[in-house]
Design an enzyme around this catalytic site. Structure first.
Site, PDB file in Angstrom:
ATOM      1  N   LYS A  79     -15.766  13.958   8.872  1.00  0.00           N
ATOM      2  CA  LYS A  79     -17.229  14.133   8.862  1.00  0.00           C
ATOM      3  C   LYS A  79     -17.824  13.104   7.924  1.00  0.00           C
ATOM      4  CE  LYS A  79     -21.021  16.564   9.690  1.00  0.00           C
ATOM      5  NZ  LYS A  79     -21.838  15.339   9.639  1.00  0.00           N
ATOM      6  N   LYS A 103     -15.336  15.875  -1.217  1.00  0.00           N
ATOM      7  CA  LYS A 103     -16.484  16.794  -1.242  1.00  0.00           C
ATOM      8  C   LYS A 103     -16.282  17.973  -0.290  1.00  0.00           C
ATOM      9  CE  LYS A 103     -20.331  14.653  -1.674  1.00  0.00           C
ATOM     10  NZ  LYS A 103     -21.555  13.850  -1.424  1.00  0.00           N
ATOM     11  N   LYS A 115     -16.795   7.682   7.086  1.00  0.00           N
ATOM     12  CA  LYS A 115     -18.039   6.916   6.956  1.00  0.00           C
ATOM     13  C   LYS A 115     -17.965   5.760   7.935  1.00  0.00           C
ATOM     14  CE  LYS A 115     -20.701   8.686   3.704  1.00  0.00           C
ATOM     15  NZ  LYS A 115     -22.157   8.901   3.747  1.00  0.00           N
ATOM     16  N   THR A 199     -29.654  19.003   0.305  1.00  0.00           N
ATOM     17  CA  THR A 199     -28.960  18.366  -0.824  1.00  0.00           C
ATOM     18  C   THR A 199     -29.611  18.773  -2.136  1.00  0.00           C
ATOM     19  OG1 THR A 199     -28.327  16.481   0.552  1.00  0.00           O
ATOM     20  CG2 THR A 199     -28.255  16.172  -1.836  1.00  0.00           C
ATOM     21  N   SER A 358     -24.819  20.521   7.081  1.00  0.00           N
ATOM     22  CA  SER A 358     -24.330  19.813   8.268  1.00  0.00           C
ATOM     23  C   SER A 358     -23.233  20.621   8.957  1.00  0.00           C
ATOM     24  CB  SER A 358     -23.787  18.430   7.883  1.00  0.00           C
ATOM     25  OG  SER A 358     -24.834  17.550   7.589  1.00  0.00           O
TER      26      SER A 358
END
Length: 424
Positions: A79, A103, A115, A199, A358
């Site tokens: 992800k 994370k 990414k 966030t 998400s």
């Protein structure tokens, strides 16, 4: 002292993640990690580049380069965001993908880290060209992404419209509706409520838990927020609504301070109307550097990396630093702040609320069951609080930084998944 085991692995691996090297070097002894464990974490599982042609508005064809890094998928599909930037490199994406893997493990969601992006300056493209570039990139990588392979999301210079193009192009290729291919979509096409301020909100939940642990209460808590983009602005707004005194905020050009507290809704309106923070009434103008060392209880860096460094760390007056930006505190500054008993809540924990929501969007898409805001808020708070309450005892017992405690916990979880799969 240098560790020969680490040196040998780093020398032998051309695609080693540099950030992973630094973090592994800091904790390998504490975890008594074996060479094979370091090796499996040291290098992305997949890293690839694609070159593709796009017809421009001029009628000419231009070649573009896209990248994707899928760091570790032992705990689930990878992800991570897609960013568009003219100086994008695979090496930089490896660092970001590693952090995403860490994370996700930290907040216990079943994802690995990824990414990707395109080497492009979006300011030089028309809207039509931007769409064609996006769709061409997805055609090139469509075999390597999917709801149970790798799920993209917005990042630097990408937005929910670009996520819609990604979803639509992927669905054209597969010949079916697949809303769970990407997160960060508009609500009308399967997006999740709370996403746009998730966030900041996740960070506020963590901050309130930290204030409680340190016994800091009352109306005298002063908060300074560096950065007034989406995350910093929402953090300031949420904290103001909760009754906290937000005394200083800044953007890329200037800052403002009022020791009695700023009227944050008015500041937001002023910035929206004028494009800057300057000339806000009843406030003193300050620089970003001055904000970092201002008289505050809580400092929230929510802008660029390396804002707290060797030069200013000794002058930071805050008791808590909540890292909503990525890597705003240098490693040297972190050691100074630890020695001064300043609680630095690391980015991998503080700004994890975005990936948590998400994850919620992905679940809602898979089940075609969309949640009300109250349910998302409750689940987000529980995820963030569970992560904090797991990391904080490690920080206290081992007298290390919160960053090291969080990394240690995440790496143990990733290695456990690798062992269960028989890879170790």
């Amino acid at each position: 002292m240098p560790n020969n085991k680490l040196e040998r692995i780093h020398a032998d691996s051309a695609s080693t993640c540099k950030l992973c090297q630094i973090e592994m070097d800091s904790i390998h002894e504490r975890l008594d990690m074996k060479m094979e464990e370091i090796d499996i974490l040291d290098t992305p599982r997949r890293s690839f580049s694609v070159h593709f042609p796009v017809r421009m508005d001029s009628g000419k064809t231009k070649m573009f380069i896209g990248h994707r890094v899928q760091y570790n998928d032992a705990r689930g599909p990878t992800k991570g965001g897609i960013r568009y930037h003219p100086e994008l490199t695979v090496e930089y994406l490896q660092n970001l993908a590693f952090l995403m893997a860490i994370k996700c493990a930290l907040v216990e969601i079943p994802f690995g880290g990824a990414k990707g992006g395109i080497v492009v300056n979006t300011k030089e493209l028309s809207r039509g060209e931007l769409e064609r570039v996006t769709r061409a990139y997805i055609r090139e990588i469509s075999d390597y992404i999917g709801p149970f392979k790798d799920i993209p999301a917005p990042d630097v210079y990408t937005d929910e419209q670009i996520m819609v193009w990604i979803m639509d192009e992927f669905e054209r290729i597969k010949g079916e509706h697949v809303p769970s291919i990407v997160t960060g979509k508009p609500l009308a096409l399967g997006g999740s409520k709370v996403r746009k301020h998730s966030t900041a909100l996740g960070g506020v939940y963590i901050l309130e838990a930290a204030l409680g642990k340190l016994g800091i209460t009352g109306l005298d808590i002063k908060i300074a927020v560096q950065g007034f983009g989406n995350v910093g602005k929402n953090a300031a707004r949420i904290l103001h609504e909760k009754g906290y005194k937000v005394c200083a905020v800044s953007d890329s050009t200037s800052g403002i301070l009022n020791e009695n507290g700023l009227d944050i809704p008015a500041v937001i309106e002023h910035k929206s109307r004028t494009g800057h923070l300057m000339d806000f009434p009843d406030a003193k103008e300050i620089t970003n550097k001055e904000l970092i060392t201002s008289d505050c209880t809580v400092l929230i860096p929510a802008a660029l990396s390396d804002q707290i460094d060797l030069e200013n760390a000794n002058n930071v007056k805050a008791q808590i630093i909540l890292e909503l930006a990525n890597a705003p505190t240098s490693s040297e500054a972190s050691q100074i702040l630890l020695g001064r008993s300043v609680l630095v809540i690391p980015d991998i924990l503080a700004n994890a609320g975005g990936v948590v929501v998400s994850y919620f969007e992905w679940i809602q898409n898979l089940n075609q069951d969309y949640w009300e805001e109250e349910k998302i808020l409750e689940k987000l708070r529980k995820k963030m609080m569970t992560a904090f309450e797991t990391v904080y005892p490690i920080y206290c017992e081992e007298k290390c930084s919160m960053r090291r405690a969080a990394l240690q916990l995440s790496i143990e979880r990733i290695l456990e998944a690798e062992r269960l799969r028989g890879n170790l």
